[in-house]
Structure formats: structure tokens, C-alpha cells
Design an enzyme around this catalytic site. Structure first.
Site, mmCIF file in Angstrom:
data_model
loop_
_atom_site.group_PDB
_atom_site.id
_atom_site.type_symbol
_atom_site.label_atom_id
_atom_site.label_comp_id
_atom_site.label_asym_id
_atom_site.label_seq_id
_atom_site.Cartn_x
_atom_site.Cartn_y
_atom_site.Cartn_z
ATOM 1 N N HIS A 168 43.463 53.500 25.456
ATOM 2 C CA HIS A 168 43.388 53.647 26.912
ATOM 3 C C HIS A 168 43.993 52.390 27.538
ATOM 4 O O HIS A 168 43.810 51.285 27.008
ATOM 5 C CB HIS A 168 41.930 53.715 27.402
ATOM 6 C CG HIS A 168 41.319 55.083 27.373
ATOM 7 N ND1 HIS A 168 39.990 55.281 27.053
ATOM 8 C CD2 HIS A 168 41.824 56.312 27.653
ATOM 9 C CE1 HIS A 168 39.694 56.572 27.129
ATOM 10 N NE2 HIS A 168 40.800 57.231 27.481
ATOM 11 N N CYS A 264 34.942 50.184 30.738
ATOM 12 C CA CYS A 264 34.792 51.614 30.424
ATOM 13 C C CYS A 264 33.470 52.166 30.943
ATOM 14 O O CYS A 264 33.357 53.362 31.215
ATOM 15 C CB CYS A 264 34.793 51.849 28.920
ATOM 16 S SG CYS A 264 36.250 51.302 28.076
#
Ligand code: ARG
Length: 703
Positions: A168, A264
Site C-alpha cells: 500500500h 493504517c
């Protein structure tokens, strides 16, 4: 001020590592401690609450990764683009996040079902709100970027992730207050690094080293001057402090086991819209078609690999598999690239392997005039060895003089439009040159398995042959040489002086005498050493029979050059009886034309050596015209030169003791070139005896 900033979090009630969808989860299934995870999450929650408001979305049983709210969606102003998870393991989170955003009054955008995009995990706003950095390569699809630009009305900069540990964008990239950037450059390809460097001045780039990167140092929550992150090195901490930040560390080990950390676990849901923005996005897409034995030949994999390796992404729109072994398949692939230049680079490679633009999208080639003799327009299309057609005024025209590394020159005469492959120096003012990659197609047959197995050069398709296969190659080459000779075809040999040093001279002479060679290409050296050997029995001063250096032998070759120079040419020296055997002798006697291309290190040179390189290339080109097979014997320089001038379809056999040379030359991606790593003298001797075998009267005993 701070109370205007809001974050979304999700309590870890159902958090666990239940499956593996990134490298961090591997080996960690059910290995994270529940108690510790809860404790760590609460600590983080507490710290963030000191600087902002935290909203909570109710955790859902069965969706353990829902704690990672960064992946809920991407927020800008009162708009949100809800995530489309790549893995089914997380797709069940989508409706819960959507519901939360709807309840908060956001305008919700949803991407098409098959277009993955993982929210703020893969899309990060510049902290000044000027643009959006968007990642692709693992979880989010490049094709989602244009939609983000449109819905959020913001410029999108696409960055390609290439290291699966940093799957990511927020695992390796963190825009900070004041235009700073905390990031780990090796997680991106070089084009993306270049984009980053263009936008962020070097004094604002805070580079993270690998040990910190793997501790998710970039996965930080930035609230004004505060940076909240997992434990990091002293070095990084002081770099951040020096840039004016206040580092707040908090352990997040249990979440690292799922591949996430501070950032996150949060999603900033207040992202103010800056006034002067506008949607721009560089992403381009085009559709190509491929036809043929796509699976058999591996062509489809090759195409998809080169799209991805070239920095693009793809979507297979259609794939009609050929059902029988002999029937062909058809694929339609949508190619996307983060910029026009990258698209062109990918397209030209796809064209090279035979991809076509669907008929309805076909356009004429783009032409630009030659403005200076010998110079092409900037963006000219570079030709390949494959037969190529170009579309001009609605018709497809086949290129003449196909060769590699040329430009396509278009001329219109009363006989119609002509397209020619030309090397740059031959371009003339008044010609039009093809630029860009539209309106060009390459004709490539993909061979079916059967065909490849029965073609004479089939075994060679594997590329470089191992030592064991030398004999097999020799048999095939002998067979081929015999056939070409008998039908009056053309074989050209390019040879280096090693042929003489390894004792191959007499064998090559034999081939010429017997009519197997129709042209010889080389440098000054092969001719000098060949003549030295026939006149004095030495090659570079070494006695060829005894293999020992002869006293004063190093001067032999100069004596030889001098003698030939006295006669004016090799042919005259042969006529005069000075040269009585050898490779050059046989060429003269059997009317086999040769071209000798000079170089900076040549002694002499021989009168026949062409020291004007442009002329030498032309002479080579002349002798190569119409060749069916080329034997390249131990000369990298001349072989590469020859390879570049030769269109596909000509069989090439490259023999060299150095595997690197062989690989380089047999790497034309075509079935017809083969490499043999072996001593060239040995190869020639085997070849001659194999040809003799074919000439002997047939005897039953041999079978
Ligand atoms: N296990 C989760 C996944 O692989 C971790 C997500 C981390 N989130 C993030 N924004 N990097 O999807």
C-alpha cells in the site's frame, strides 16, 4: 484549530491474523496477542484523541482487518470514494464503511465492481492539498486514478509500487505538514521516484532506510507538527526533529503482523478542499488485440509482463481461447499507463510482438517532415527486425528494407505511397517520418506447438544450446546449408580472427570451395591472419601446426600486409601467386564476394579493408541482401552489426566460446536464431565432416 481535525478508527474487537494477503501476514496466522493488540490500539487511540477528534465505526465479526480504517475509502471535503478491495477477504468491509459515510452525510462515490482501489491506504493527499499521490501495482488499479481525479476534482500523481512488502502507498510514503515527505524510495520504480523528486524539493524529502521502513516508519499519522508512529531509529527521529516535528512513538507490533501500523489504523475524515485545484490526470489507456497461438507460444504472458514491467497496468477485456490445438486464440487487452511517454514505450514493445489496435480504433500513422538531412523528428518510431506495416491515407503499406533501429520514411510518387526503413543518416529533407506509435503494426506469426516442433530450426527456439547439443545443431546446420546450396540460395558468413587462431581456417576454406558460402563479412584481422597463415604458416606469430610462438613471429602479419599492399589487393595477390590457399584465397578463386570493415585498431590496413565505416556498412548491407542464413563465427562486433541490418526470417547461427555473445545475438526473440557456445574451430570441423557425410554415397549400414 485541532478540534476541527477528525479521524475514523475501528476498535480491535474482532482483530486477528486469519489469512494471508500480504507478506507480513505470512507465518503470523493467529500469532498476534489479543491482549497486547487491544492495549496497543487503545494507546494509539488515546494519543490521537489528544490532538484530534476520533470517530468510531462499529467493528464487525468476521472482518478482522476492519481495524485498518485507512482502507475504508478516500475522503476529500464532503466526498468519499469507497474502497473496492482487491482481496475477497476484505470485500465484506465495504458495506459497513459505506453505511458509516452515508450516515455522516458524505457524498459517496463507488467504483465499478472489478476496479480495485483501497482508499487512503493507496491515496495520500499532499498536506497542502495541492494534489493527490496515488499508488498502484498491488492493491489498487491504475485505471481507478482517472475516476479519483474526476470525482474529487484534483490532480492525481500515479506512483508505481514494486516491492510487495510495501503493497500500500501508506506503508512507504507519508506526506507531512509544510511540504515535507517521509518515504522509502526503493519501494517505487524509477519513473515514480523521478515524479516524486520533481514535486518535492530535496531539502523536504526525508528518506527512510530499510530497517525503519520495515518497521513501518512511513506508516505515520501526521497532525500538524506531530508525528505518531511505531518505534523508529534515533537517526530518523533526529531527522524529523530537525525538520521541526515532534515524534510520538507508540508500539504497534501486534498490527505489524497483519501488515499495518499507526496510519493504517486511522483515516483522516476532515480533508479540507483547497480553492485552486483542478482535475488532471496523466493516465492514458488504449486497447490492443492479439491473435495467434497465444498460450502455446507464451505470447500473451509476454505481453502482460511487458505492460507491467514497463510501468503500466492491464485488463484483459476478452479472451477467446483456441479450443483445438491448431486453432488460434484472440485476446483484447486494455493497457493503461501513468503518462503518455510510458504508454508509447509500452505500445511500441507490444507492436513489436505483434499486438494490433482494434480495427474500429485504427488511425493513420502520424507523420512529421524531415527538417534536416540525416536527422529524424524527435518522437520518431524506431523500427524492429519484424515485417512492419504502416497506415497512410487509410491504407496499410508494407515497409521496404526492414531492419532494426531505423526510422520509417514515407514518400509519395506517381507510383503511390512508399514506406521505407531508413537509418537516420540517410533521411532527407522532403521525406515524412512516422512518429508516435499509432497506425503501425508488426506482422508476427506465432507458431503452434506442432509447427515449432517440425520446423528445421525448431530445437533452436530454446535459444542458447548447451555443449551436448552442439552436435545436434551441427547436423541441422549442415542439412540446412546443403539445402540452400542445392536450391541456389544464399548463405553469408561473418567471421572473426579467432576462426583462424583455432584452426578453423581450413574448414571455412572448404565450405567456400564447396559452394556453401555466398558472401564473407569480417574485419581487417581475419583476412590478415588468414593470409599470414597461408603465406607463413603462423597466425599472429604462432605456428599453427606446433602451437608455439615462432621467433620474430609477431612481425609476420605486418610483412603480410605489406606484401598484399604491394600488389594492390587481395585478388591481385592471389593472381600473382603470392597467396595460394586459405579463406581469402578461396573467396577470390570461387568468386565469393567479401567485405572487410575497418576499425581503429587495424594495422595496415589491407588494401581491401574499407576504412570509411559508412561505406563499410553499405557494403555489408549489399552482401546481406537476400541471405537466407547467416553463420556468425566468433565475432561479437561484426555479428551485432550484421544482426541489426537483418530482418526477421533470416536464420542466424551464432557460434562463440563466450556465452554472453551468444545470448546477446540469439536474443532476437525469434525462432530462427540459435546460439552455440563452443570453440569455433571445433564447430567448423564438425560441420565439415557432417557435410561430407551428407555427400557420401548412401550406405545401408549407416541407417
Ligand atoms: N491486513 C491488511 C491488508 O493486507 C492490512 C492493511 C493495512 N492498511 C494500510 N492502509 N496499509 O489489507
Amino acid at each position: 484549530m485541532t478540534d476541527l481535525i477528525r479521524f475514523l478508527m475501528c476498535a480491535p474487537d474482532h482483530y486477528d491474523v486469519d489469512y494471508v494477503i500480504n507478506p507480513w501476514m505470512e507465518g503470523n496466522i493467529h500469532k498476534s496477542s489479543r491482549d497486547r493488540a487491544v492495549e496497543q490500539w487503545h494507546k494509539l487511540h488515546h494519543i490521537i484523541k489528544e490532538h484530534a477528534i476520533v470517530d468510531l465505526v462499529p467493528p464487525q465479526k468476521g472482518w478482522p482487518d476492519m481495524v485498518f480504517t485507512a482502507n475504508a475509502g478516500l475522503v476529500l471535503g464532503n466526498t468519499v470514494v469507497i474502497s473496492r478491495f482487491y482481496h475477497k477477504e476484505r470485500q465484506g468491509e465495504e458495506p459497513h464503511f459505506k453505511e458509516w459515510f452515508l450516515n455522516q452525510g458524505f457524498i459517496v462515490h463507488e467504483l465499478p465492481k472489478d476496479l480495485p482501489f483501497e482508499g487512503a491506504g493507496d491515496a495520500l493527499l499532499d498536506r497542502e492539498g495541492r494534489y493527490l499521490w496515488a499508488g498502484y501495482g498491488f492493491r489498487s488499479e491504475l485505471d481507478s486514478h482517472p475516476l479519483l481525479a474526476k470525482w474529487l476534482d484534483i490532480e492525481v500523481i500515479s506512483l508505481r509500487l514494486i516491492d510487495d512488502r510495501f503493497y500500500h502507498l501508506d506503508t512507504c510514503f507519508c506526506p507531512l505538514t509544510g511540504g515535507y515527505l517521509l518515504y522509502y524510495p526503493p519501494a517505487f520504480d524509477s519513473y515514480s521516484n523521478h515524479l516524486i523528486e520533481m514535486r518535492v524539493p530535496s531539502e523536504k524529502r526525508i528518506v527512510v532506510q530499510e530497517p525503519d521502513a520495515v518497521n513501518f516508519a512511513c506508516n505515520a499519522v501526521n497532525i500538524n507538527q506531530n508525528i505518531i508512529m511505531n518505534k523508529v531509529s534515533e537517526q530518523l527521529k533526529s531527522n524529523l526533529t530537525n525538520a521541526g516535528f515532534n515524534v510520538i512513538e507508540t508500539p504497534l507490533t501486534e498490527f505489524l503482523k497483519a501488515g499495518g501500523a499507526a496510519k493504517c489504523l486511522t483515516l483522516r475524515v476532515t480533508e479540507p478542499v483547497m480553492p485552486e485545484r483542478s482535475a488532471t490526470v496523466q493516465v492514458e489507456s488504449r486497447v490492443v488485440r492479439m491473435e495467434g497461438h497465444l498460450l502455446d507460444s507464451g505470447l500473451i504472458n509476454q505481453a502482460l509482463d511487458l505492460i507491467v514491467e514497463g510501468g503500466g497496468s492491464f485488463k484483459v477485456l476478452n479472451f477467446n481461447l483456441g479450443e483445438q490445438r491448431q486453432s488460434t486464440s484472440l485476446a483484447e487487452v486494455k493497457v493503461s499507463a501513468p503518462s503518455h511517454e510510458i504508454m508509447e514505450e509500452i505500445m511500441s514493445q507490444l507492436i513489436e510482438i505483434g499486438a494490433l489496435v482494434p480495427t474500429e480504433d485504427v488511425q493513420d500513422a502520424k507523420l512529421e517532415p524531415v527538417e534536416k538531412n540525416g536527422v529524424a523528428p524527435d518522437d520518431f518510431y524506431v523500427t524492429t527486425i519484424y515485417p512492419t506495416e504502416v497506415r497512410v491515407k487509410g491504407q496499410w503499406i508494407r515497409l521496404q528494407n526492414q531492419r532494426m533501429d531505423g526510422a520509417i520514411a514515407i514518400t509519395e510518387t506517381e507510383n503511390g505511397i512508399q514506406a521505407k526503413c531508413k537509418i537516420l543518416r540517410d533521411l532527407e529533407v522532403g521525406e515524412q517520418v512516422v512518429v508516435d506509435v499509432v497506425g503501425i503494426r508488426t506482422i508476427r506469426k506465432t507458431e503452434s506447438r506442432e509447427k515449432r516442433n517440425t520446423e528445421e530450426f525448431s530445437f533452436m527456439s530454446a535459444g542458447v544450446s548447451s555443449e551436448r547439443r552442439v552436435e545436434l545443431v551441427v547436423e541441422q546446420v549442415a542439412w540446412e546449408l546443403r539445402q540452400i546450396r542445392d536450391r541456389g540460395g544464399k548463405v553469408v558468413v561473418t567471421a572473426g580472427p579467432v576462426v583462424i587462431h583455432t584452426g578453423g581456417g581450413s574448414h571455412l576454406s572448404h565450405l567456400i570451395r564447396e559452394g556453401y558460402v555466398q558472401g564473407l563479412l569480417g574485419g581487417n584481422a581475419i583476412a590478415v591472419h588468414d593470409i599470414e597463415q597461408s603465406m607463413m604458416g603462423t597466425s599472429l606469430g604462432v605456428d599453427m601446426k606446433r602451437g608455439v610462438a615462432v621467433h620474430g613471429g609477431h612481425r609476420h602479419h605486418l610483412k603480410v600486409i605489406n606484401a598484399v599492399r604491394r600488389h594492390g589487393s587481395i585478388a591481385k595477390a592471389v593472381e600473382a601467386g603470392l597467396i595460394t590457399k586459405g579463406v581469402m584465397y578461396e573467396c577470390v578463386k570461387n568468386n565469393v564476394p567479401f567485405a572487410l570493415a575497418g576499425s581503429i585498431r587495424d594495422d595496415g590496413p589491407l588494401p581491401d579493408t574499407q576504412m570509411d565505416l559508412i561505406k563499410a556498412q553499405e557494403e555489408y548491407g549489399e552482401l546481406l541482401r537476400g541471405a537466407e542464413m547467416i553463420l556468425m563465427l566468433s565475432t561479437m562486433l561484426h555479428s551485432i552489426g550484421v544482426g541489426n541490418m537483418t530482418p526477421s526470417g533470416v536464420k542466424m547461427v551464432c557460434v562463440d566460446i563466450n556465452p554472453a555473445v551468444v545470448t546477446k545475438l540469439s536474443d532476437r526473440g525469434s525462432v530462427e536464431s540459435v546460439g552455440v557456445v563452443t570453440d569455433v574451430g571445433l564447430f567448423l570441423s564438425l560441420l565439415v565432416s557432417q557435410l561430407d557425410k551428407l555427400t557420401r554415397p548412401y550406405s545401408l549400414a549407416e541407417g
